[in-house]
Each structure stands twice: as C-alpha cells, then as structure tokens.
Design a protein around this motif. Structure first.
Motif, PDB file in Angstrom:
ATOM      1  N   LEU A   1      -6.567  10.698  10.493  1.00 11.37           N
ATOM      2  CA  LEU A   1      -6.153  11.771   9.596  1.00 11.37           C
ATOM      3  C   LEU A   1      -6.283  11.294   8.149  1.00 11.37           C
ATOM      4  N   VAL A   2      -6.531  12.216   7.260  1.00 14.97           N
ATOM      5  CA  VAL A   2      -6.655  11.861   5.842  1.00 14.97           C
ATOM      6  C   VAL A   2      -5.346  11.265   5.330  1.00 14.97           C
ATOM      7  N   THR A   3      -4.234  11.676   5.898  1.00 14.98           N
ATOM      8  CA  THR A   3      -2.939  11.161   5.453  1.00 14.98           C
ATOM      9  C   THR A   3      -2.735   9.689   5.790  1.00 14.98           C
ATOM     10  N   GLU A   4      -3.609   9.107   6.611  1.00 14.30           N
ATOM     11  CA  GLU A   4      -3.515   7.686   6.941  1.00 14.30           C
ATOM     12  C   GLU A   4      -4.162   6.798   5.882  1.00 14.30           C
ATOM     13  N   LEU A   5      -4.846   7.390   4.907  1.00 11.83           N
ATOM     14  CA  LEU A   5      -5.456   6.608   3.837  1.00 11.83           C
ATOM     15  C   LEU A   5      -4.381   6.089   2.892  1.00 11.83           C
ATOM     16  N   TYR A   6      -4.669   4.950   2.278  1.00 10.72           N
ATOM     17  CA  TYR A   6      -3.771   4.386   1.279  1.00 10.72           C
ATOM     18  C   TYR A   6      -4.385   4.520  -0.109  1.00 10.72           C
ATOM     19  N   ASP A   7      -3.549   4.387  -1.119  1.00 11.70           N
ATOM     20  CA  ASP A   7      -4.010   4.575  -2.496  1.00 11.70           C
ATOM     21  C   ASP A   7      -5.079   3.579  -2.905  1.00 11.70           C
ATOM     22  N   VAL A   8      -5.042   2.357  -2.373  1.00 13.80           N
ATOM     23  CA  VAL A   8      -6.051   1.369  -2.739  1.00 13.80           C
ATOM     24  C   VAL A   8      -7.410   1.676  -2.120  1.00 13.80           C
ATOM     25  N   GLU A   9      -7.451   2.494  -1.062  1.00 16.04           N
ATOM     26  CA  GLU A   9      -8.713   2.852  -0.418  1.00 16.04           C
ATOM     27  C   GLU A   9      -9.355   4.086  -1.032  1.00 16.04           C
ATOM     28  N   LEU A  10      -8.610   4.838  -1.806  1.00 15.67           N
ATOM     29  CA  LEU A  10      -9.100   6.102  -2.349  1.00 15.67           C
ATOM     30  C   LEU A  10     -10.376   5.960  -3.175  1.00 15.67           C
ATOM     31  N   PRO A  11     -10.463   5.039  -4.137  1.00 16.22           N
ATOM     32  CA  PRO A  11     -11.706   4.938  -4.908  1.00 16.22           C
ATOM     33  C   PRO A  11     -12.928   4.599  -4.058  1.00 16.22           C
TER      34      PRO A  11
ATOM     35  N   HIS B   1       0.839  -1.191   0.000  1.00 13.36           N
ATOM     36  CA  HIS B   1       0.000   0.000   0.000  1.00 13.36           C
ATOM     37  C   HIS B   1       0.877   1.246   0.000  1.00 13.36           C
ATOM     38  N   GLN B   2       0.511   2.192  -0.834  1.00 13.77           N
ATOM     39  CA  GLN B   2       1.254   3.441  -0.937  1.00 13.77           C
ATOM     40  C   GLN B   2       0.451   4.555  -0.278  1.00 13.77           C
ATOM     41  N   PRO B   3       1.080   5.458   0.443  1.00 19.13           N
ATOM     42  CA  PRO B   3       0.350   6.600   0.998  1.00 19.13           C
ATOM     43  C   PRO B   3      -0.129   7.510  -0.131  1.00 19.13           C
ATOM     44  N   LEU B   4      -1.144   8.302   0.163  1.00 24.17           N
ATOM     45  CA  LEU B   4      -1.702   9.206  -0.839  1.00 24.17           C
ATOM     46  C   LEU B   4      -0.719  10.323  -1.179  1.00 24.17           C
ATOM     47  N   THR B   5      -0.806  10.796  -2.404  1.00 22.75           N
ATOM     48  CA  THR B   5      -0.018  11.946  -2.812  1.00 22.75           C
ATOM     49  C   THR B   5      -0.737  13.215  -2.361  1.00 22.75           C
ATOM     50  N   GLU B   6      -0.078  14.353  -2.475  1.00 22.28           N
ATOM     51  CA  GLU B   6      -0.690  15.621  -2.086  1.00 22.28           C
ATOM     52  C   GLU B   6      -1.952  15.896  -2.898  1.00 22.28           C
ATOM     53  N   LYS B   7      -1.917  15.579  -4.172  1.00 23.85           N
ATOM     54  CA  LYS B   7      -3.075  15.797  -5.038  1.00 23.85           C
ATOM     55  C   LYS B   7      -4.259  14.940  -4.585  1.00 23.85           C
ATOM     56  N   GLN B   8      -4.003  13.691  -4.211  1.00 20.99           N
ATOM     57  CA  GLN B   8      -5.057  12.793  -3.760  1.00 20.99           C
ATOM     58  C   GLN B   8      -5.615  13.236  -2.411  1.00 20.99           C
ATOM     59  N   ILE B   9      -4.742  13.712  -1.519  1.00 17.45           N
ATOM     60  CA  ILE B   9      -5.195  14.215  -0.220  1.00 17.45           C
ATOM     61  C   ILE B   9      -6.107  15.418  -0.420  1.00 17.45           C
ATOM     62  N   THR B  10      -5.719  16.303  -1.324  1.00 21.51           N
ATOM     63  CA  THR B  10      -6.548  17.470  -1.623  1.00 21.51           C
ATOM     64  C   THR B  10      -7.887  17.041  -2.194  1.00 21.51           C
ATOM     65  N   GLN B  11      -7.889  16.024  -3.021  1.00 21.15           N
ATOM     66  CA  GLN B  11      -9.126  15.507  -3.611  1.00 21.15           C
ATOM     67  C   GLN B  11     -10.075  15.004  -2.517  1.00 21.15           C
ATOM     68  N   VAL B  12      -9.551  14.285  -1.534  1.00 30.13           N
ATOM     69  CA  VAL B  12     -10.371  13.786  -0.429  1.00 30.13           C
ATOM     70  C   VAL B  12     -10.885  14.951   0.423  1.00 30.13           C
ATOM     71  N   MET B  13     -10.018  15.921   0.691  1.00 25.68           N
ATOM     72  CA  MET B  13     -10.424  17.070   1.514  1.00 25.68           C
ATOM     73  C   MET B  13     -11.537  17.872   0.844  1.00 25.68           C
TER      74      MET B  13
END
Length: 83
Positions: free
Chosen positions: A59-69, A19-31
């Motif tokens: 925290l939003v930064t605890e999300l992983y890339d596979v959980e984003l969708p 699992h990879q941590p989210l990028t800044e762009k992905q974190i902004t997308q969730v926020m």
C-alpha cells in the motif's frame, strides 16, 4: 523529537534516524504520480513502488518519508521513458 530523530543518551551522542510515515499530502502526491503513468493494474503499481523504493510495498501508506524522493524520481523517469 519533532524533526524525525530520536537521541539516545549512550555517552557518544548517537543520533538514530526514525522513519516517519507519509502525510496525507505526500500520499496524494504519490497517487497522482502513479495515476499519471496510466498503469493497467494494482500489481503494476506495486512493481513501480518496488523498483522506486527498493522494497516490497503493498500500500502507498507503507512508504516512509525518506523513500518519497526516490519513488517520485523513479516515477518521473518512467513517465519520460513511456512518452
């Protein structure tokens, strides 16, 4: 490896997903998606993340890339339900 997988030489060529941590762009997308729900507290946002990801997230930064969708689709579903 750069594609998020790490291969161990076990004789069976097993591929173990990492699992990879989210990028800044992905974190902004969730926020932005969380803000669009107009939640009244941080605890309400944590509840949305819990229901979207299936595990406790502080925290939003605890999300992983596979959980984003999953999280983004749950937020979209909640947004439609609240309209």
């Amino acid at each position: 490896m750069a594609d998020g997988y790490e291969v161990f030489d076990t004789g069976h060529n097993k591929v173990v997903p990492r699992h990879q941590p989210l990028t800044e762009k992905q974190i902004t997308q969730v926020m932005v998606a969380l803000r669009s729900l107009h939640l009244d507290s941080a605890e309400a946002a944590r509840t949305v993340l819990l229901k979207g990801s299936g595990r406790r997230i502080r925290l939003v930064t605890e999300l992983y890339d596979v959980e984003l969708p999953k999280v983004l689709s749950y937020i979209a579903k909640e947004k439609r339900r609240r309209l």
